[in-house]
Design a protein around this motif. Structure first.
Motif, mmCIF file in Angstrom:
data_model
loop_
_atom_site.group_PDB
_atom_site.id
_atom_site.type_symbol
_atom_site.label_atom_id
_atom_site.label_comp_id
_atom_site.label_asym_id
_atom_site.label_seq_id
_atom_site.Cartn_x
_atom_site.Cartn_y
_atom_site.Cartn_z
ATOM 1 N N GLY B 322 59.591 0.240 -13.120
ATOM 2 C CA GLY B 322 60.473 -0.798 -12.610
ATOM 3 C C GLY B 322 61.400 -1.342 -13.669
ATOM 4 N N SER B 336 58.897 -0.798 -8.954
ATOM 5 C CA SER B 336 59.566 0.199 -8.121
ATOM 6 C C SER B 336 59.129 0.095 -6.660
ATOM 7 C CB SER B 336 59.300 1.602 -8.656
ATOM 8 O OG SER B 336 57.914 1.818 -8.848
ATOM 9 N N THR B 337 58.026 -0.606 -6.424
ATOM 10 C CA THR B 337 57.653 -0.969 -5.072
ATOM 11 C C THR B 337 56.839 -2.255 -5.132
ATOM 12 O OG1 THR B 337 56.579 -0.235 -3.025
ATOM 13 C CG2 THR B 337 55.518 0.394 -5.076
ATOM 14 N N GLY B 338 57.077 -3.141 -4.156
ATOM 15 C CA GLY B 338 56.331 -4.392 -4.156
ATOM 16 C C GLY B 338 57.144 -5.557 -4.664
ATOM 17 N N HIS B 378 51.512 1.593 -9.915
ATOM 18 C CA HIS B 378 51.944 1.737 -8.523
ATOM 19 C C HIS B 378 52.914 2.895 -8.368
ATOM 20 C CE1 HIS B 378 54.797 -0.817 -10.718
ATOM 21 N NE2 HIS B 378 55.702 -0.149 -10.023
ATOM 22 N N ASP B 379 53.627 3.215 -9.450
ATOM 23 C CA ASP B 379 54.738 4.150 -9.336
ATOM 24 C C ASP B 379 54.308 5.580 -9.068
ATOM 25 O OD1 ASP B 379 57.164 5.859 -11.074
ATOM 26 O OD2 ASP B 379 57.727 4.356 -9.572
ATOM 27 N N VAL B 382 55.117 6.408 -5.447
ATOM 28 C CA VAL B 382 56.456 6.095 -4.948
ATOM 29 C C VAL B 382 57.309 7.354 -4.925
ATOM 30 C CG1 VAL B 382 58.581 4.838 -5.545
ATOM 31 C CG2 VAL B 382 56.371 3.701 -5.759
ATOM 32 N N ASN B 383 58.154 7.480 -3.905
ATOM 33 C CA ASN B 383 59.089 8.603 -3.821
ATOM 34 C C ASN B 383 60.121 8.453 -4.932
ATOM 35 O OD1 ASN B 383 61.468 10.163 -3.146
ATOM 36 N ND2 ASN B 383 60.540 10.492 -1.141
ATOM 37 N N LYS B 387 63.598 5.761 -5.097
ATOM 38 C CA LYS B 387 63.414 4.435 -5.677
ATOM 39 C C LYS B 387 64.661 3.977 -6.411
ATOM 40 C CE LYS B 387 61.247 5.432 -10.139
ATOM 41 N NZ LYS B 387 59.969 5.609 -10.842
#
Lengths: 142, 403
Positions: B322, B336-338, B378-379, B382-383, B387
């Motif tokens: 991120g 990158s997500t969340g 988390h990454d 993730v696609n 992202k």
């Protein structure tokens, strides 16, 4: 010719209160503390070894109860600053010093040397975080 | 998913992790070198969380490797992995220096200029930037002192942020501009390295966007010094002749941040993501340097609105996991997500490792009384193509090749 107020530091060194840093001159940082307090910055800097009368530059803080407080505004007359820089005019006797509020975030030459920041941190005047920000030219508040 | 947090209590100034070792720069001008792999081994002694500990702290590439994607995409395996990471995130690791006695390799005097502005380790050499210039010396050594005790001064320019890649050290020189120091010829006497000014524009930080350099400034717009990459086969005279592939770079142009973002703010660039922060918004531009046309090289992706945001950004970086924003009294991680994660407390120093092979999911934050080594995991799920907050993991990087 306007007489500039001054005080003796010792027999070989005088301190001049430069009017440009008190009269609102555009592009010059401005003291917000009085001349007695400005001179105390000089004597404290000598006592804390961040100003040596044998050299031509020195750095100081405005200490109140052992902690720094704001001492002026930067050249933009807006940003509060808490570091003072002192310079010596070497070609005369007695040597003539003057100082100004130094905006470390605006000019690289107003960033104190790392050894000065380390001395302030070790003396408890600054936290590591503040010393680190000043070293990198990042604006920070007290 | 919350990050996993390992805290080491002590009085530190900076940190680095490289090739299985953790280097902590003490505020007393010391350097402590730890066997990081051994420490991670001990943290992962519980078999139920071992794979998560290893991925989190010593081998981030494990779960990015293309060969392992079929496992990551399996619902049951993914669910189990996520549960392991979340269990570790709930269990905070707190260590004192006494707890690390059996993994301490050496505590030695730091004979580099101190306190410094920045550090970088590249090719087993430690580079240190300060108001006394650029100094360097071998680290990861096997003898009595892991870090060289007599560093060499490579240049006397006042230096702020430094980053190494493509056998070169990018140096942010403040009002002196952006420099690049060649690291190719190690036989050359130190102090005689090729040192080129790439721009006269003010900058306090810099990072590599593939073979180009993005320089950040707190006083002016940031800028991109663009290079093209050329691969060629050369003959090297060694014992006889042998062929080797050599990568060279040629100057393409300098782009002002205004021409990339069309607005003012603090900008930064790492690999495929160029970002600009202004008034609570982060604009993200994707950068693919292999296209010739500017509209294909630079693609506006999105603007990320930060709610209830107040204040100035003092620094930032993009990572795989991120975006990290530095404010005066906190760090904010846009994952990158969340949802964004706020790390309260005024940081002394922080660093990420986007070009590392094994530590790219780590964020190190030095505070007054400790260092937090956070791992964001988390990454992995993730696609990467879709992202926007965070660098894209390219297959070549996942395979350990330079991208």
């Amino acid at each position: 010719m306007v007489a500039v107020a001054s005080r003796h530091i010792d027999i070989q060194n005088d301190y001049l209160f430069h009017p440009d840093h008190r009269n609102g001159t555009q592009g010059k940082s401005q003291w917000t503390i009085d001349q007695d307090e400005e001179f105390n910055c000089v004597t404290n800097a000598i006592a804390n070894s961040t100003l040596s009368l044998a050299e031509t530059f020195g750095w100081g803080l405005h200490l109140v109860n052992g902690l720094p407080e704001y001492l002026g505004v930067g050249a933009n007359h807006g940003s509060q600053v808490f570091v003072a820089k002192f310079k010596c005019h070497d070609g005369v006797a007695p040597r003539q010093w003057h100082g100004y509020p130094a905006d470390h975030a605006a000019r690289d030459q107003d960033i104190p040397p790392s050894k000065v920041l380390l001395a302030w941190r070790n003396a408890g005047f600054l936290t590591k975080a503040k010393a680190s920000k000043i070293l990198l030219g990042k604006r920070c508040s007290l | 998913m919350q990050p996993i947090r390992l805290s080491i209590y002590g009085d530190f100034w900076d940190s680095q992790v490289y090739s299985g070792k953790l280097y902590l720069f003490g505020a007393d001008a010391s350097i402590l070198t730890f066997n990081w792999d051994k420490l991670v081994d001990e943290l992962g002694s519980d078999e139920s969380t071992r794979v998560a500990v290893v991925a989190a702290y010593s081998d981030s590439s494990l779960l990015y490797h293309p060969r392992n994607q079929v496992l990551i995409q399996d619902y049951e395996i993914k669910t189990a992995l996520v549960a392991k990471f979340e269990r570790l995130a709930d269990q905070r690791f707190n260590l004192g220096l006494n707890d690390l006695a059996n993994v301490l390799i050496r505590q030695q005097d730091n004979n580099f200029p101190f306190p410094h502005a920045d550090t970088e380790i590249y090719g087993n050499v430690l580079y240190v930037s300060s108001d006394q210039g650029i100094h360097s010396g071998a680290c990861n050594r096997k003898d009595k002192y892991p870090v060289i005790t007599r560093p060499t001064r490579d240049h006397d320019v006042r230096a702020f942020g430094i980053e190494a890649s493509y056998n070169a050290l990018a140096v942010a020189g403040g009002r002196e501009g952006l420099y690049e120091m060649s690291l190719t010829d190690r036989r050359r006497s130190r102090g005689q390295r090729e040192f080129m000014r790439r721009s006269e524009n003010d900058c306090v930080d810099c990072n590599w966007t593939f073979q180009s350099i993005f320089a950040s400034s707190l006083r002016q717009p940031g800028f991109l010094v663009e290079f093209e990459k050329h691969e060629e086969t050369v003959e090297i005279e060694d014992i006889g002749y042998r062929q080797a592939r050599r990568t060279t770079r040629s100057f393409r142009g300098l782009l002002d941040g205004n021409s990339i973002f069309h607005t003012q703010g603090y900008s930064w660039g790492v690999q495929d993501k160029l970002c600009l922060y202004h008034e609570g918004i982060v604009d993200v531009v994707r950068y693919y340097p292999w296209f010739n046309e500017p509209e294909e090289r630079f693609t506006r992706l999105t603007s990320i609105q930060l709610e209830n945001w107040k204040g100035t950004v003092l620094g930032a970086a993009s990572t795989l996991f991120g975006i990290v924003l530095e404010c005066e009294n906190a760090l904010v991680v846009i994952p990158s997500t969340g949802a964004p994660i706020t790390l309260t407390g005024e940081p002394v120093k922080w660093r990420v490792f986007p070009r590392s092979k094994n530590y790219e999911n780590q964020l190190h934050v030095v505070y007054e009384d400790r260092i937090d080594i956070l791992s964001f995991n988390h990454d992995y799920f993730v696609n990467q193509k879709e992202k926007v907050a965070g660098l894209e993991m390219f297959p070549s990087k996942a395979l350990g090749r330079q991208s």
